[in-house]
Design an enzyme around this catalytic site. Structure first.
Site, mmCIF file in Angstrom:
data_model
loop_
_atom_site.group_PDB
_atom_site.id
_atom_site.type_symbol
_atom_site.label_atom_id
_atom_site.label_comp_id
_atom_site.label_asym_id
_atom_site.label_seq_id
_atom_site.Cartn_x
_atom_site.Cartn_y
_atom_site.Cartn_z
ATOM 1 N N HIS A 240 0.818 -1.220 0.000
ATOM 2 C CA HIS A 240 0.000 0.000 0.000
ATOM 3 C C HIS A 240 0.856 1.277 0.000
ATOM 4 C CE1 HIS A 240 0.433 -0.154 4.522
ATOM 5 N NE2 HIS A 240 0.459 1.156 4.348
ATOM 6 N N ASP B 270 0.156 -7.647 1.461
ATOM 7 C CA ASP B 270 0.556 -6.249 1.615
ATOM 8 C C ASP B 270 2.077 -6.103 1.606
ATOM 9 O OD1 ASP B 270 0.257 -3.549 1.752
ATOM 10 O OD2 ASP B 270 -0.202 -3.469 3.898
ATOM 11 N N SER C 11 4.749 2.596 7.833
ATOM 12 C CA SER C 11 4.385 1.437 7.022
ATOM 13 C C SER C 11 5.550 0.996 6.144
ATOM 14 C CB SER C 11 3.186 1.762 6.135
ATOM 15 O OG SER C 11 2.028 1.952 6.893
#
Length: 364
Positions: free
Chosen positions: A102, A134, A212
Protein backbone atom coordinates in the site's frame (compact mmCIF):
# COMPACT_ATOMS: atom_id res chain seq x y z
CA UNK A 1 -2.42 80.28 34.50
CA UNK A 2 1.00 80.22 36.19
CA UNK A 3 -0.23 77.61 38.71
CA UNK A 4 -1.55 75.42 35.92
CA UNK A 5 1.69 75.82 34.03
CA UNK A 6 3.71 74.81 37.08
CA UNK A 7 1.55 71.69 37.54
CA UNK A 8 2.17 70.68 33.93
CA UNK A 9 5.88 71.28 34.39
CA UNK A 10 5.97 69.06 37.49
CA UNK A 11 4.02 66.31 35.71
CA UNK A 12 6.28 66.41 32.67
CA UNK A 13 9.35 66.44 34.88
CA UNK A 14 8.17 63.38 36.81
CA UNK A 15 7.38 61.54 33.57
CA UNK A 16 10.80 62.27 32.15
CA UNK A 17 12.46 61.20 35.38
CA UNK A 18 10.55 57.91 35.47
CA UNK A 19 11.30 57.28 31.82
CA UNK A 20 14.95 58.05 32.31
CA UNK A 21 15.05 55.77 35.33
CA UNK A 22 13.46 52.95 33.37
CA UNK A 23 15.95 53.28 30.54
CA UNK A 24 18.85 53.46 32.95
CA UNK A 25 17.58 50.40 34.80
CA UNK A 26 17.11 48.52 31.54
CA UNK A 27 20.63 49.37 30.41
CA UNK A 28 22.05 48.28 33.72
CA UNK A 29 20.11 45.00 33.55
CA UNK A 30 21.23 44.30 29.99
CA UNK A 31 24.83 44.90 30.93
CA UNK A 32 24.67 42.50 33.84
CA UNK A 33 26.74 39.38 33.07
CA UNK A 34 24.92 36.07 33.60
CA UNK A 35 27.05 32.94 33.60
CA UNK A 36 25.70 29.66 32.16
CA UNK A 37 24.83 27.10 34.77
CA UNK A 38 27.40 24.47 35.53
CA UNK A 39 26.91 21.14 33.76
CA UNK A 40 26.32 18.22 36.07
CA UNK A 41 28.52 15.28 35.06
CA UNK A 42 26.86 11.95 34.47
CA UNK A 43 28.15 8.43 34.43
CA UNK A 44 28.25 6.17 31.38
CA UNK A 45 25.08 5.10 29.60
CA UNK A 46 23.33 2.11 31.08
CA UNK A 47 23.77 -1.26 29.42
CA UNK A 48 20.23 -1.04 27.98
CA UNK A 49 20.86 2.46 26.61
CA UNK A 50 24.13 1.44 24.99
CA UNK A 51 22.46 -1.59 23.46
CA UNK A 52 19.66 0.49 21.92
CA UNK A 53 22.12 3.08 20.58
CA UNK A 54 24.24 0.39 18.93
CA UNK A 55 21.18 -1.39 17.51
CA UNK A 56 19.91 1.82 15.97
CA UNK A 57 23.28 2.86 14.56
CA UNK A 58 23.74 -0.57 12.97
CA UNK A 59 20.21 -0.80 11.52
CA UNK A 60 19.54 2.79 10.43
CA UNK A 61 21.66 2.61 7.23
CA UNK A 62 19.43 -0.28 6.05
CA UNK A 63 16.18 1.68 6.47
CA UNK A 64 14.69 3.50 3.48
CA UNK A 65 12.48 6.57 3.25
CA UNK A 66 10.23 6.07 0.22
CA UNK A 67 8.33 8.85 -1.52
CA UNK A 68 5.89 8.36 -4.36
CA UNK A 69 4.53 10.96 -6.75
CA UNK A 70 1.14 10.19 -8.21
CA UNK A 71 -1.67 11.89 -10.06
CA UNK A 72 -4.79 12.55 -8.00
CA UNK A 73 -8.14 13.63 -9.40
CA UNK A 74 -9.28 17.09 -8.40
CA UNK A 75 -12.87 18.07 -9.04
CA UNK A 76 -14.69 16.74 -12.08
CA UNK A 77 -12.11 17.46 -14.75
CA UNK A 78 -8.91 18.42 -12.95
CA UNK A 79 -5.92 16.55 -11.57
CA UNK A 80 -2.94 17.34 -9.38
CA UNK A 81 0.38 15.71 -8.57
CA UNK A 82 0.40 14.52 -4.97
CA UNK A 83 3.01 12.76 -2.88
CA UNK A 84 2.86 9.75 -0.62
CA UNK A 85 5.51 8.54 1.81
CA UNK A 86 6.41 5.43 3.72
CA UNK A 87 9.28 3.27 4.85
CA UNK A 88 11.17 0.24 3.65
CA UNK A 89 14.45 -1.59 4.13
CA UNK A 90 17.35 -2.94 2.10
CA UNK A 91 16.86 -6.61 1.28
CA UNK A 92 20.03 -7.48 -0.65
CA UNK A 93 23.18 -6.08 -2.24
CA UNK A 94 21.44 -5.91 -5.64
CA UNK A 95 19.44 -2.89 -4.42
CA UNK A 96 16.07 -4.51 -3.73
CA UNK A 97 13.96 -2.61 -1.19
CA UNK A 98 11.07 -4.29 0.64
CA UNK A 99 8.04 -2.29 1.75
CA UNK A 100 4.27 -2.54 2.06
CA UNK A 101 2.24 -2.87 -1.11
CA UNK A 102 0.00 0.00 0.00
CA UNK A 103 3.04 2.32 0.19
CA UNK A 104 3.98 2.01 -3.50
CA UNK A 105 0.89 0.60 -5.23
CA UNK A 106 -0.78 3.93 -5.91
CA UNK A 107 -2.83 4.27 -9.07
CA UNK A 108 -1.29 6.84 -11.40
CA UNK A 109 2.14 6.61 -9.75
CA UNK A 110 4.74 8.65 -11.65
CA UNK A 111 7.95 8.07 -9.74
CA UNK A 112 9.52 6.32 -6.77
CA UNK A 113 12.33 7.91 -4.79
CA UNK A 114 14.32 6.19 -2.04
CA UNK A 115 16.35 8.09 0.55
CA UNK A 116 18.81 5.95 2.48
CA UNK A 117 20.83 6.87 5.55
CA UNK A 118 22.95 9.39 3.69
CA UNK A 119 23.21 10.82 0.21
CA UNK A 120 20.73 12.04 -2.35
CA UNK A 121 17.39 10.36 -3.16
CA UNK A 122 17.74 7.47 -5.60
CA UNK A 123 15.13 6.68 -8.23
CA UNK A 124 13.60 3.20 -7.96
CA UNK A 125 11.43 0.98 -10.14
CA UNK A 126 8.73 -1.55 -9.16
CA UNK A 127 9.77 -5.21 -9.18
CA UNK A 128 6.78 -7.10 -7.84
CA UNK A 129 3.83 -6.88 -5.48
CA UNK A 130 1.64 -9.20 -3.42
CA UNK A 131 -1.50 -7.31 -2.38
CA UNK A 132 -2.77 -10.41 -0.55
CA UNK A 133 0.15 -10.05 1.87
CA UNK A 134 0.56 -6.25 1.61
CA UNK A 135 4.16 -6.70 0.48
CA UNK A 136 6.05 -5.18 -2.43
CA UNK A 137 9.60 -4.99 -3.76
CA UNK A 138 11.20 -2.09 -5.62
CA UNK A 139 14.76 -1.82 -6.96
CA UNK A 140 17.20 1.07 -6.86
CA UNK A 141 18.30 2.29 -10.29
CA UNK A 142 21.66 3.21 -8.83
CA UNK A 143 23.11 0.87 -6.20
CA UNK A 144 25.45 2.50 -3.65
CA UNK A 145 28.69 0.64 -2.99
CA UNK A 146 28.14 0.64 0.76
CA UNK A 147 24.57 -0.72 0.62
CA UNK A 148 23.80 -2.67 3.82
CA UNK A 149 21.12 -5.38 3.67
CA UNK A 150 19.27 -5.81 6.93
CA UNK A 151 19.99 -9.00 8.94
CA UNK A 152 17.12 -11.50 8.75
CA UNK A 153 15.74 -13.22 11.84
CA UNK A 154 12.80 -15.53 12.43
CA UNK A 155 9.30 -15.01 13.78
CA UNK A 156 8.31 -18.57 14.61
CA UNK A 157 9.90 -18.51 18.08
CA UNK A 158 8.77 -15.04 19.21
CA UNK A 159 7.51 -14.71 22.77
CA UNK A 160 5.00 -12.27 24.19
CA UNK A 161 6.89 -9.72 26.28
CA UNK A 162 10.18 -9.75 24.39
CA UNK A 163 11.64 -6.43 23.28
CA UNK A 164 11.13 -5.03 19.77
CA UNK A 165 12.33 -1.92 17.96
CA UNK A 166 10.64 -0.17 15.05
CA UNK A 167 12.51 2.18 12.72
CA UNK A 168 10.74 4.26 10.11
CA UNK A 169 9.62 7.67 8.95
CA UNK A 170 6.39 8.56 10.79
CA UNK A 171 4.78 11.73 9.41
CA UNK A 172 7.87 12.09 7.19
CA UNK A 173 10.22 12.37 10.18
CA UNK A 174 13.16 10.32 8.97
CA UNK A 175 15.05 7.73 11.02
CA UNK A 176 12.67 7.56 13.97
CA UNK A 177 13.21 4.81 16.54
CA UNK A 178 10.49 3.51 18.85
CA UNK A 179 10.85 0.75 21.42
CA UNK A 180 8.37 -1.66 22.95
CA UNK A 181 7.42 -5.29 23.38
CA UNK A 182 5.56 -8.03 21.58
CA UNK A 183 2.02 -7.57 22.90
CA UNK A 184 0.39 -10.56 21.20
CA UNK A 185 0.96 -13.16 18.49
CA UNK A 186 -1.11 -14.89 15.82
CA UNK A 187 -3.28 -11.89 15.04
CA UNK A 188 -5.09 -11.68 11.69
CA UNK A 189 -4.67 -8.72 9.33
CA UNK A 190 -7.20 -8.16 6.52
CA UNK A 191 -5.65 -7.26 3.16
CA UNK A 192 -7.56 -7.79 -0.08
CA UNK A 193 -11.11 -9.14 -0.35
CA UNK A 194 -11.60 -12.35 1.63
CA UNK A 195 -7.90 -12.61 2.46
CA UNK A 196 -6.14 -12.20 5.77
CA UNK A 197 -2.52 -12.58 6.82
CA UNK A 198 -2.21 -15.04 9.70
CA UNK A 199 0.44 -15.01 12.41
CA UNK A 200 0.63 -11.21 12.54
CA UNK A 201 2.70 -9.70 15.37
CA UNK A 202 1.01 -7.16 17.66
CA UNK A 203 3.35 -4.62 19.30
CA UNK A 204 3.08 -1.60 21.56
CA UNK A 205 6.02 0.31 20.03
CA UNK A 206 4.60 3.51 18.54
CA UNK A 207 3.60 3.07 14.89
CA UNK A 208 2.21 6.03 12.95
CA UNK A 209 1.46 6.92 9.31
CA UNK A 210 4.78 6.77 7.48
CA UNK A 211 6.05 3.79 9.50
CA UNK A 212 4.39 1.44 7.02
CA UNK A 213 6.92 -0.86 5.36
CA UNK A 214 9.64 -0.22 7.92
CA UNK A 215 11.48 -2.96 9.81
CA UNK A 216 10.55 -4.44 13.15
CA UNK A 217 13.69 -5.69 14.90
CA UNK A 218 14.38 -8.00 17.80
CA UNK A 219 16.91 -7.22 20.54
CA UNK A 220 19.66 -8.77 18.40
CA UNK A 221 18.97 -6.26 15.60
CA UNK A 222 17.47 -8.86 13.25
CA UNK A 223 14.39 -8.32 11.11
CA UNK A 224 11.37 -10.11 12.62
CA UNK A 225 8.55 -8.27 10.85
CA UNK A 226 7.38 -5.51 8.53
CA UNK A 227 5.44 -2.73 10.30
CA UNK A 228 2.12 -2.46 8.52
CA UNK A 229 -0.86 -1.06 10.38
CA UNK A 230 -2.19 0.53 13.53
CA UNK A 231 -5.54 0.23 15.24
CA UNK A 232 -6.61 3.68 16.35
CA UNK A 233 -9.72 5.85 16.15
CA UNK A 234 -7.54 8.95 15.69
CA UNK A 235 -5.20 7.53 13.03
CA UNK A 236 -2.21 7.97 15.36
CA UNK A 237 -0.51 5.49 17.64
CA UNK A 238 -2.63 4.07 20.43
CA UNK A 239 -0.14 1.40 21.44
CA UNK A 240 -1.64 -1.24 19.13
CA UNK A 241 0.48 -1.82 16.04
CA UNK A 242 0.83 -4.79 13.71
CA UNK A 243 3.70 -6.28 11.73
CA UNK A 244 3.79 -8.97 9.04
CA UNK A 245 5.95 -11.85 10.36
CA UNK A 246 9.38 -12.22 8.76
CA UNK A 247 8.93 -15.95 8.07
CA UNK A 248 6.15 -15.01 5.65
CA UNK A 249 8.20 -12.13 4.24
CA UNK A 250 11.16 -14.43 3.64
CA UNK A 251 8.90 -16.75 1.65
CA UNK A 252 7.11 -14.11 -0.44
CA UNK A 253 9.93 -11.65 -1.25
CA UNK A 254 12.18 -14.11 -3.19
CA UNK A 255 9.19 -14.96 -5.39
CA UNK A 256 8.49 -11.27 -6.03
CA UNK A 257 12.13 -10.70 -7.01
CA UNK A 258 12.26 -13.75 -9.28
CA UNK A 259 8.81 -13.59 -10.90
CA UNK A 260 7.22 -10.29 -9.94
CA UNK A 261 4.37 -12.06 -8.18
CA UNK A 262 3.72 -14.37 -5.25
CA UNK A 263 2.03 -17.78 -5.37
CA UNK A 264 -1.67 -17.82 -4.56
CA UNK A 265 -2.60 -21.02 -2.70
CA UNK A 266 -5.96 -22.61 -3.55
CA UNK A 267 -7.80 -25.78 -4.52
CA UNK A 268 -9.58 -24.38 -7.62
CA UNK A 269 -13.08 -23.82 -6.31
CA UNK A 270 -15.35 -20.79 -6.62
CA UNK A 271 -17.10 -20.08 -3.31
CA UNK A 272 -20.55 -18.65 -2.76
CA UNK A 273 -20.11 -14.99 -1.72
CA UNK A 274 -19.73 -14.77 2.09
CA UNK A 275 -22.57 -12.28 2.48
CA UNK A 276 -25.01 -14.78 0.94
CA UNK A 277 -23.70 -17.56 3.18
CA UNK A 278 -24.12 -15.36 6.25
CA UNK A 279 -27.59 -14.29 5.14
CA UNK A 280 -28.57 -17.97 4.91
CA UNK A 281 -27.47 -18.53 8.50
CA UNK A 282 -24.60 -20.83 7.51
CA UNK A 283 -20.93 -20.91 8.50
CA UNK A 284 -18.01 -22.28 6.55
CA UNK A 285 -17.23 -22.15 2.82
CA UNK A 286 -20.08 -23.10 0.51
CA UNK A 287 -18.74 -24.35 -2.83
CA UNK A 288 -20.38 -22.70 -5.82
CA UNK A 289 -18.35 -24.44 -8.55
CA UNK A 290 -15.39 -26.80 -8.97
CA UNK A 291 -12.89 -26.46 -11.83
CA UNK A 292 -12.65 -29.52 -14.05
CA UNK A 293 -9.53 -31.60 -13.43
CA UNK A 294 -8.62 -29.53 -10.35
CA UNK A 295 -7.46 -30.91 -6.97
CA UNK A 296 -10.96 -30.22 -5.64
CA UNK A 297 -12.53 -32.22 -8.48
CA UNK A 298 -10.07 -35.06 -8.00
CA UNK A 299 -10.98 -35.14 -4.30
CA UNK A 300 -14.67 -35.50 -5.22
CA UNK A 301 -15.86 -32.20 -3.75
CA UNK A 302 -19.39 -31.33 -4.83
CA UNK A 303 -20.65 -27.79 -5.50
CA UNK A 304 -24.00 -26.19 -4.88
CA UNK A 305 -26.74 -27.52 -7.14
CA UNK A 306 -28.44 -24.35 -8.35
CA UNK A 307 -31.29 -26.30 -9.92
CA UNK A 308 -32.31 -28.23 -6.79
CA UNK A 309 -30.83 -25.90 -4.17
CA UNK A 310 -28.81 -28.70 -2.56
CA UNK A 311 -25.72 -27.31 -0.84
CA UNK A 312 -23.24 -30.00 -1.81
CA UNK A 313 -20.06 -29.83 0.29
CA UNK A 314 -19.55 -27.11 2.89
CA UNK A 315 -15.95 -26.74 4.10
CA UNK A 316 -15.89 -26.29 7.88
CA UNK A 317 -12.29 -27.17 8.77
CA UNK A 318 -8.69 -27.37 7.53
CA UNK A 319 -6.21 -29.66 9.28
CA UNK A 320 -8.38 -29.74 12.38
CA UNK A 321 -8.82 -25.94 12.58
CA UNK A 322 -12.39 -24.76 12.46
CA UNK A 323 -13.39 -22.65 9.44
CA UNK A 324 -16.27 -20.22 9.72
CA UNK A 325 -15.45 -17.67 7.00
CA UNK A 326 -13.91 -17.60 3.55
CA UNK A 327 -11.03 -15.39 4.75
CA UNK A 328 -9.98 -17.91 7.41
CA UNK A 329 -10.18 -20.73 4.84
CA UNK A 330 -7.88 -18.85 2.44
CA UNK A 331 -5.47 -18.06 5.28
CA UNK A 332 -5.35 -21.70 6.34
CA UNK A 333 -4.54 -22.79 2.78
CA UNK A 334 -1.70 -20.28 2.84
CA UNK A 335 -0.50 -21.85 6.08
CA UNK A 336 -0.53 -25.29 4.43
CA UNK A 337 1.49 -24.05 1.43
CA UNK A 338 1.75 -24.87 -2.27
CA UNK A 339 2.02 -28.58 -3.23
CA UNK A 340 1.15 -29.76 0.28
CA UNK A 341 -1.94 -31.70 1.34
CA UNK A 342 -4.73 -30.00 3.27
CA UNK A 343 -7.14 -32.24 5.13
CA UNK A 344 -10.52 -30.59 4.72
CA UNK A 345 -13.45 -31.20 7.02
CA UNK A 346 -16.58 -31.04 4.88
CA UNK A 347 -20.27 -31.45 5.59
CA UNK A 348 -22.70 -32.91 3.06
CA UNK A 349 -26.31 -33.75 3.88
CA UNK A 350 -25.60 -33.25 7.55
CA UNK A 351 -22.72 -35.76 7.60
CA UNK A 352 -19.15 -34.68 8.35
CA UNK A 353 -16.10 -36.30 6.74
CA UNK A 354 -12.38 -35.64 6.10
CA UNK A 355 -11.12 -35.11 2.56
CA UNK A 356 -7.40 -34.72 1.59
CA UNK A 357 -6.85 -32.11 -1.15
CA UNK A 358 -3.60 -30.89 -2.71
CA UNK A 359 -2.99 -27.11 -2.52
CA UNK A 360 -1.88 -25.57 -5.83
CA UNK A 361 -0.78 -22.16 -7.10
CA UNK A 362 -3.86 -20.56 -8.68
CA UNK A 363 -1.67 -18.11 -10.60
CA UNK A 364 -0.01 -20.82 -12.70
Amino acid sequence: MKAASSHWAVAIGLSLALAAGGVTSGIAHAAQKVEPRAVSPRGPLTDDERRLVVLFENAAPSVAYITTQFVRARGFFGAEVAQGAGSGFVWDAAGHIVTNNHVVAIEGARSLQVQLDAGDPIEAVPVGSAPEYDLAVIRLKRVPKDLRPIPIGTSRDLRIGQSVLAIGNPFGLRRTLTHGIVSALDRELPTTDYREVLGVIQIDAAINPGNSGGPLLDSAGRLIGVNTAIRSETGSSAGVGFAIPVDLVNRIVPSLIARGRAPLPGISIAPVPPQLVERAGLSGVVINSVSRGSPAAQAGLQPLNERTGDLGDVIVGVNGRRIETLSTFVAELDRVGIDNIAELTVVRNGKERRVPVRVVDLRK
